[in-house]
Design a protein around this motif. Structure first.
Motif, mmCIF file in Angstrom:
data_model
loop_
_atom_site.group_PDB
_atom_site.id
_atom_site.type_symbol
_atom_site.label_atom_id
_atom_site.label_comp_id
_atom_site.label_asym_id
_atom_site.label_seq_id
_atom_site.Cartn_x
_atom_site.Cartn_y
_atom_site.Cartn_z
ATOM 1 N N ALA A 239 3.321 15.665 11.084
ATOM 2 C CA ALA A 239 2.785 14.499 10.384
ATOM 3 C C ALA A 239 3.906 13.572 9.939
ATOM 4 C CB ALA A 239 1.949 14.937 9.184
ATOM 5 N N GLN A 240 4.971 14.142 9.407
ATOM 6 C CA GLN A 240 6.083 13.323 8.942
ATOM 7 C C GLN A 240 6.775 12.606 10.109
ATOM 8 O OE1 GLN A 240 6.668 12.573 5.731
ATOM 9 N NE2 GLN A 240 4.801 13.772 5.425
ATOM 10 N N ALA A 241 6.865 13.299 11.250
ATOM 11 C CA ALA A 241 7.466 12.661 12.426
ATOM 12 C C ALA A 241 6.605 11.501 12.895
ATOM 13 C CB ALA A 241 7.623 13.697 13.542
ATOM 14 N N TYR A 242 5.277 11.684 12.849
ATOM 15 C CA TYR A 242 4.355 10.608 13.243
ATOM 16 C C TYR A 242 4.536 9.397 12.334
ATOM 17 C CZ TYR A 242 0.058 7.909 13.337
ATOM 18 O OH TYR A 242 -0.839 6.867 13.382
ATOM 19 N N HIS A 243 4.537 9.629 11.020
ATOM 20 C CA HIS A 243 4.666 8.517 10.081
ATOM 21 C C HIS A 243 6.011 7.816 10.231
ATOM 22 C CE1 HIS A 243 0.912 9.215 8.083
ATOM 23 N NE2 HIS A 243 1.239 10.446 7.731
ATOM 24 N N HIS A 244 7.068 8.595 10.411
ATOM 25 C CA HIS A 244 8.392 7.995 10.563
ATOM 26 C C HIS A 244 8.427 7.081 11.782
ATOM 27 C CE1 HIS A 244 12.750 7.618 10.433
ATOM 28 N NE2 HIS A 244 12.807 7.979 11.702
ATOM 29 N N GLY B 86 5.898 -0.271 13.191
ATOM 30 C CA GLY B 86 5.127 -1.264 12.458
ATOM 31 C C GLY B 86 6.005 -2.295 11.784
ATOM 32 N N ALA B 87 7.146 -1.850 11.258
ATOM 33 C CA ALA B 87 8.076 -2.789 10.617
ATOM 34 C C ALA B 87 8.633 -3.773 11.637
ATOM 35 C CB ALA B 87 9.202 -2.012 9.941
ATOM 36 N N VAL B 88 8.969 -3.272 12.825
ATOM 37 C CA VAL B 88 9.473 -4.143 13.885
ATOM 38 C C VAL B 88 8.383 -5.121 14.320
ATOM 39 C CG1 VAL B 88 10.337 -4.210 16.252
ATOM 40 C CG2 VAL B 88 11.173 -2.478 14.671
ATOM 41 N N ALA B 89 7.132 -4.621 14.453
ATOM 42 C CA ALA B 89 6.021 -5.490 14.852
ATOM 43 C C ALA B 89 5.800 -6.605 13.830
ATOM 44 C CB ALA B 89 4.746 -4.657 15.020
ATOM 45 N N VAL C 199 -0.550 5.474 1.844
ATOM 46 C CA VAL C 199 -1.459 6.337 1.088
ATOM 47 C C VAL C 199 -1.677 7.660 1.817
ATOM 48 C CG1 VAL C 199 -3.819 6.596 0.232
ATOM 49 C CG2 VAL C 199 -2.628 4.409 -0.034
ATOM 50 N N ILE C 200 -1.946 7.580 3.114
ATOM 51 C CA ILE C 200 -2.191 8.804 3.883
ATOM 52 C C ILE C 200 -0.927 9.656 3.974
ATOM 53 C CG2 ILE C 200 -2.742 9.671 6.202
ATOM 54 C CD1 ILE C 200 -4.746 7.406 6.471
ATOM 55 N N ARG C 201 0.204 9.022 4.074
ATOM 56 C CA ARG C 201 1.454 9.786 4.113
ATOM 57 C C ARG C 201 1.674 10.534 2.805
ATOM 58 N NH1 ARG C 201 7.544 7.408 5.466
ATOM 59 N NH2 ARG C 201 8.479 9.450 5.975
ATOM 60 N N ARG C 202 1.273 9.940 1.695
ATOM 61 C CA ARG C 202 1.467 10.556 0.390
ATOM 62 C C ARG C 202 0.434 11.638 0.089
ATOM 63 N NH1 ARG C 202 0.619 6.383 -2.350
ATOM 64 N NH2 ARG C 202 -1.381 6.880 -3.311
ATOM 65 N N THR C 203 -0.808 11.438 0.534
ATOM 66 C CA THR C 203 -1.893 12.336 0.138
ATOM 67 C C THR C 203 -2.380 13.252 1.262
ATOM 68 O OG1 THR C 203 -3.597 10.691 0.704
ATOM 69 C CG2 THR C 203 -2.703 10.630 -1.536
ATOM 70 N N VAL D 6 0.083 -0.981 6.599
ATOM 71 C CA VAL D 6 1.226 -0.324 5.953
ATOM 72 C C VAL D 6 0.787 0.321 4.642
ATOM 73 C CG1 VAL D 6 3.426 -0.749 4.787
ATOM 74 C CG2 VAL D 6 3.006 -1.730 7.041
ATOM 75 N N TRP D 7 -0.049 -0.371 3.873
ATOM 76 C CA TRP D 7 -0.568 0.181 2.618
ATOM 77 C C TRP D 7 -1.382 1.448 2.893
ATOM 78 C CZ3 TRP D 7 -5.085 -2.354 -0.542
ATOM 79 C CH2 TRP D 7 -5.331 -1.589 -1.694
#
Length: 200
Positions: free
Chosen positions: A144-149, A155-158, A133-137, A128-129
């Motif tokens: 890309a935003q759809a992938y991260h979302h 990941g949160a559910v996992a 970072v990759i989402r921000r930079t 998650v960390w």
């Protein structure tokens, strides 16, 4: 240390290093499966706990490798945060061979299952960390935003399932390990029930 401006070349170097470390982790796990010296299939069958633990952990590490590869496609430059987040992920994954061997050798006892589930939980925090970072930079386009979302939600559910598995381990080691297996299934599926819940 300050951030560097290595572009995709630096990203590729970090990804190649990560690939090597993950390959070593998988190699260490398979080396823990010692062939029996005695003759007879019953001696081989006695190794089922070790083999079962190996299969589950192999799937677990493979999922991280696949997602790590896909996520790094969205990275565009190297930052100090990215380097250390990636190192943290590799460190937590390096604990998997120990937890796997302990689980198999102890034949899925309560304590071994608890240690295993706790170790399974650690990489999810580091991942998650790293993704934050990759989402921000990294890339900021719509894909890309759809992938991260999508993946951050999964990941949160996992992580929630892993936390439930740790709690369930106190009641039954198999119930806790079933949660780890469920997480693997969710990540293996191209479109999981989690996506369906959100109408995707």
């Amino acid at each position: 240390m300050s951030d560097t401006d290595e572009g995709r070349g630096g990203v590729n170097r970090v990804e190649a290093f990560s690939d090597g470390v993950i390959a070593i982790i998988i190699t260490i796990m398979v080396l823990e499966m010692k062939a029996p010296e005695e003759h007879g299939l019953e001696r081989l069958w006695a190794l089922w706990p070790v083999f079962t633990a190996y299969v589950l952990s192999y799937a677990y590490v493979a999922i991280y490798w696949v997602n790590h590869h896909r996520m790094f496609a969205h990275a565009t430059r190297i930052t100090n945060d990215l380097l250390w987040a990636n190192i943290a992920l590799l460190f937590t994954l390096s604990l998997v061979p120990f937890a796997t061997a302990y689980l198999g050798e102890q034949h899925f006892t309560h304590d071994a299952a608890l240690v295993y589930m706790c170790v399974m939980m650690l990489p999810s925090f580091a991942y998650v960390w790293l993704q934050a970072v990759i989402r921000r930079t990294g890339r900021q386009d719509e894909a890309a935003q759809a992938y991260h979302h999508r993946t951050l939600r999964k990941g949160a559910v996992a992580s929630a399932i892993y936390a439930s598995g740790i709690a369930l381990t106190f009641a039954s080691p198999w119930a806790g390990l079933a949660c780890a297996a469920l997480v693997a299934v969710l990540w293996f599926l191209p479109k999981s029930p989690i996506d369906a819940l959100f109408g995707e």
